[in-house]
Design an enzyme around this catalytic site. Structure first.
Site: not given
Length: 271
Positions: A8, A39-40, A67-68, A153, A178, A180
Site C-alpha cells: 500500500d 488504495e492509500n 476498502n478505501h 486486502h 491492508h 501496512h
C-alpha cells in the site's frame, strides 16, 4: 518471469519513494511485471486519476485497491476508463470497474491480477474465496495466463493465509495488503504458489501504520477524535515481494521480500 508486488502506497512520502525507486528496480531486478496497491495513495485515503498516471509512468503495470477504493470520488469514474486499475472482485454486481484484469507484459506474457477484499473485521461483502475461484477457473494458470497475482486486502492474518492455501497451485503469488506492516513469512507453498501474509506499505514507518502519530495516539488514549488522520511525511520505506516463476507452469520457484530506504532494514534479492 520476474514479478514485483509493492504494498500500500501511503500519501506523498510513499508516492515519492515509489516514483524515485521503481524505474531503477525494474532495471536492476530485470522485472517483467509490477503490481502496486494504491488504495492509500491520495493523502492516505483512496487514489486519483493523476496519481494513477504517476504510478503507471514510474513502471507499474497494474494498480490494485481495497476498502478505501472510493474515498476519492473521482475514482468511480476513472476506474471505468482505466482497465489497469482494479478494485476488489467481491464488491456487489454493478460496482464500477473490475476486480480482475488480464494484462500483456512488454515481453508478451499474459498476467492475470485479481484483487479481493477480506470479510473478517471488515465490510460484509460477497465471499472473496468464491469470487477469486471464478477468476482462476476462467483464466487458468499455464493455459490462459502465464502468471497470476492475487492481492488479498484483509485485516485477519488467518483469512489471508487461508486464501494463500486456497489458491496454492493455481496462482503464481498470493500476497496480503491492508495491515501496512511487512510480515516475515515469505515462502513458496507446497503447490508452488508464492505467499506473504502482508507486503507492508510504501510509506513512513516513523508513524502509526503510515499516519502522523499524534491523532492515532490521542484516539487510543482518550477515545475522542481531535482531528483528521494525516499521512506521515518522513522518508518512506518501499516494501514488497519479489517472485521468480517457472516459464512452463507459471508457479513460483523463488520468493523474497523487498525493503528499500527509510527506517526498515534493507532487503533486496540477488540477481
Amino acid at each position: 518471469m520476474r514479478l514485483l508486488f509493492l504494498g500500500d502506497i501511503v500519501g506523498r512520502s510513499g508516492r515519492d519513494s515509489l516514483i524515485a525507486e521503481l524505474p531503477g528496480l525494474r532495471r536492476a531486478l530485470q522485472l517483467d511485471f509490477v503490481v502496486v496497491n494504491g488504495e492509500n495513495a491520495a493523502g492516505g485515503f483512496g487514489i486519483t486519476g493523476a496519481i494513477c498516471d504517476e504510478v503507471f509512468d514510474a513502471g507499474a503495470d497494474v494498480i490494485t485497491l481495497g476498502n478505501h477504493s472510493w474515498d476519492q470520488r473521482e475514482a468511480l469514474v476513472h476506474i471505468e476508463r482505466e482497465p489497469r486499475l482494479i478494485r476488489p472482485v467481491n464488491y456487489p454486481a454493478g460496482t464500477p470497474g473490475r476486480g480482475a484484469t488480464l494484462v500483456e507484459s512488454a515481453s508478451g506474457a499474459r498476467v492475470l491480477v485479481v484483487n479481493a477484499l477480506g470479510r473478517v473485521f471488515m465490510e460484509a461483502l460477497d465471499c472473496p474465496f468464491e469470487a477469486v475461484e471464478r477468476q482462476l477457473d476462467a483464466c487458468p494458470l499455464g493455459q490462459a495466463a502465464d502468471a497470476i497475482v492475487v492481492d488479498i486486502h484483509a485485516e485477519a492474518t488467518s483469512e489471508k493465509m487461508a486464501m494463500g492455501h486456497f489458491c496454492d497451485g493455481r496462482a503464481s503469488l498470493v500476497v496480503g495488503t491492508h495491515s501496512h506492516v511487512p510480515t516475515a513469512d515469505a515462502q513458496v507453498l507446497p503447490g508452488g504458489t508464492a505467499y506473504q501474509t502482508d507486503a507492508g506499505m510504501c510509506g513512513d514507518y516513523n508513524s502509526v501504520i503510515g499516519m502522523e502519530k499524534d491523532e492515532p495516539l490521542n484516539r487510543f488514549i482518550t477515545k475522542i477524535p481531535s482531528g483528521r488522520f494525516q499521512p506521515a511525511m518522513g522518508p518512506a520505506t518501499l516494501c514488497g515481494v519479489f517472485v521468480e516463476t517457472d516459464a512452463g507452469s507459471g508457479l513460483a520457484r523463488r520468493v523474497e521480500p523487498i525493503r528499500i530506504g527509510g527506517r526498515l532494514r534493507s532487503a533486496l534479492p540477488e540477481i
